[in-house]
Every structure is written in structure tokens, then in C-alpha cells.
Design a protein around this motif. Sequence first.
Motif, short mmCIF file in Angstrom:
data_model
loop_
_atom_site.label_atom_id
_atom_site.label_comp_id
_atom_site.label_asym_id
_atom_site.label_seq_id
_atom_site.Cartn_x
_atom_site.Cartn_y
_atom_site.Cartn_z
N MET A 157 6.60 -5.30 -127.81
CA MET A 157 6.81 -3.93 -128.24
C MET A 157 8.00 -3.33 -127.51
O MET A 157 8.51 -2.28 -127.90
N HIS A 158 8.45 -3.97 -126.43
CA HIS A 158 9.51 -3.43 -125.58
C HIS A 158 10.84 -4.11 -125.90
O HIS A 158 10.96 -5.32 -125.78
N ASP A 159 11.83 -3.32 -126.32
CA ASP A 159 13.12 -3.91 -126.67
C ASP A 159 14.21 -3.53 -125.67
O ASP A 159 15.40 -3.51 -126.00
N THR A 160 13.82 -3.22 -124.43
CA THR A 160 14.80 -2.87 -123.41
C THR A 160 15.60 -4.11 -123.01
O THR A 160 15.11 -5.24 -123.09
N ILE A 161 16.81 -3.88 -122.54
CA ILE A 161 17.69 -4.98 -122.19
C ILE A 161 17.11 -5.83 -121.07
O ILE A 161 17.16 -7.07 -121.11
N ASP A 162 16.52 -5.17 -120.06
CA ASP A 162 16.00 -5.95 -118.93
C ASP A 162 14.86 -6.87 -119.36
O ASP A 162 14.73 -8.01 -118.86
N LYS A 163 14.03 -6.44 -120.31
CA LYS A 163 12.95 -7.28 -120.80
C LYS A 163 13.50 -8.46 -121.61
O LYS A 163 13.01 -9.58 -121.51
N LYS A 164 14.52 -8.18 -122.41
CA LYS A 164 15.13 -9.25 -123.17
C LYS A 164 15.76 -10.29 -122.26
O LYS A 164 15.63 -11.51 -122.47
N VAL A 165 16.45 -9.81 -121.23
CA VAL A 165 17.07 -10.73 -120.26
C VAL A 165 16.00 -11.57 -119.58
O VAL A 165 16.16 -12.79 -119.41
#
Length: 233
Positions: A82-90
Motif C-alpha cells: 500500500m506504500h509507494d514511498t521511494i524509501d520503501k521501493k528502494v
Amino acid sequence: MLRVLIVEDQLLIREILINCLESADYEVSAFESAEALCAVHQTYMHWQIAILDVSLPGMNGFEIAQKLRQACPGMGIIMLTMHDTIDKKVQGYESGADLYLTKPLESLELLAAIKALNKRLGLSDAGSQKILYLDVIKQKLFFDEHSVEVLSFKESKVLKAFIQAEEQTLEYWQLLELNQFTFDEKGRKQLEVMISRLRHKLTHLTGQTESIKSIRVHGYQLPISIVLSDERT
């Protein structure tokens, strides 16, 4: 038929994913957690693509991705969150993910992602992901009848113990006891010689140089997936 693993704790989403993939003629295995998966399967080489929810009870999706990537370097891994933040993607990509998709997810997007990943990794090729088997009775380690390594009784027994151990890791005392080696310097040397010979056979068959990892002041880990021959699916 492409074999897909799903680890998703929300029942409704899990069922939607199963229906979507089965309608596309994929073979699907689904679990609500890493713990449920590990309770049923000791190895992960059966699957070619894994779809992992990031936020899971117990072991999270990032941790599962790391384990799958270590055990099956050629597997395609898709993270769902559900989280599309850059840090989570990285974090997802650093864990070994190939794709990072955000919920809610349309079926067409998921199928397109799997199709693209399948094409890039060549997963539809039946020979692209060979499964390594251990026959404890015949004391043989093999991919097929043309790729075989003959093992000693102790080597076969030790490999089976690694396969069945948590995280495929055994401590020194477990290995010494398993092989009836003495708990002293002599027994430790005998163990080192046996592990060295087994490592050489695994490397010769798989081409993986670090086929058995030494864990300082602890023991050894088997970083590759091996399926017991009586567990073939």
C-alpha cells in the motif's frame, strides 16, 4: 506452465490474486505468511515467480524476498504494498525484488508485469530453472541422469540434515553429533575434511563456488536449494 508463489495475509486479496493467475493458466500456491509457507515447504525452487505482500505478520515481505533471492537467484520476485514511498521501493529492490507494485492492483497490470518478467528472465523455458535433487537411499545428488554426483553415506546424511534444518543452517555440535565425531580438535578436523569434500562435489555439480558457507563460531549453512527426491511434485 508457469509456477507462481503468493504470500499475502489478507484473504480477499489472496483469493483475487489466485483467481486472476489461475484464469491465466498459471499454477498457483498461496500462503498467508512466511511461517505457513515454511511449515509446508523446506525449499523454494518449485516456483518461478513469487508475489509477496510487504506488510505480513511475522517475517515481512522484504525478509522473504531476501531468502528467496539467496535460495533461487533466477526467481522473479514481485512486491505488493500500500506504500509507494521511494524509501520503501528502494528497500524492496535492495531485498531482491524485480518489480514493486502498489495496491490496489488491477488484474491486467499484474498479468502484464508477470508476462514482462517472464519474458525478461526466460522463465517459460522448461530448462531455465533446473531443480537439484538428493536421493538419500541411492546416495546421489543430481539435476538429471546426465548431471550426477555420487555421495558417501555421511555426505548424503549431512545434506538431508541441512535441507531439513531451519534456514538450512547447522551448528558445529549438531554436525559432530550427526557424524559421531568426537567433540575435540580431532573431531573438528574430521568435520572440516568432510565438509570440504562435500563442498567440492556441490560446486562441481552446480558451479556455485560458495556451495556451503562457513559461519564463524557457529557452524555451516547450505545456501542453495536441494529437493529430497521423494518430495518431487
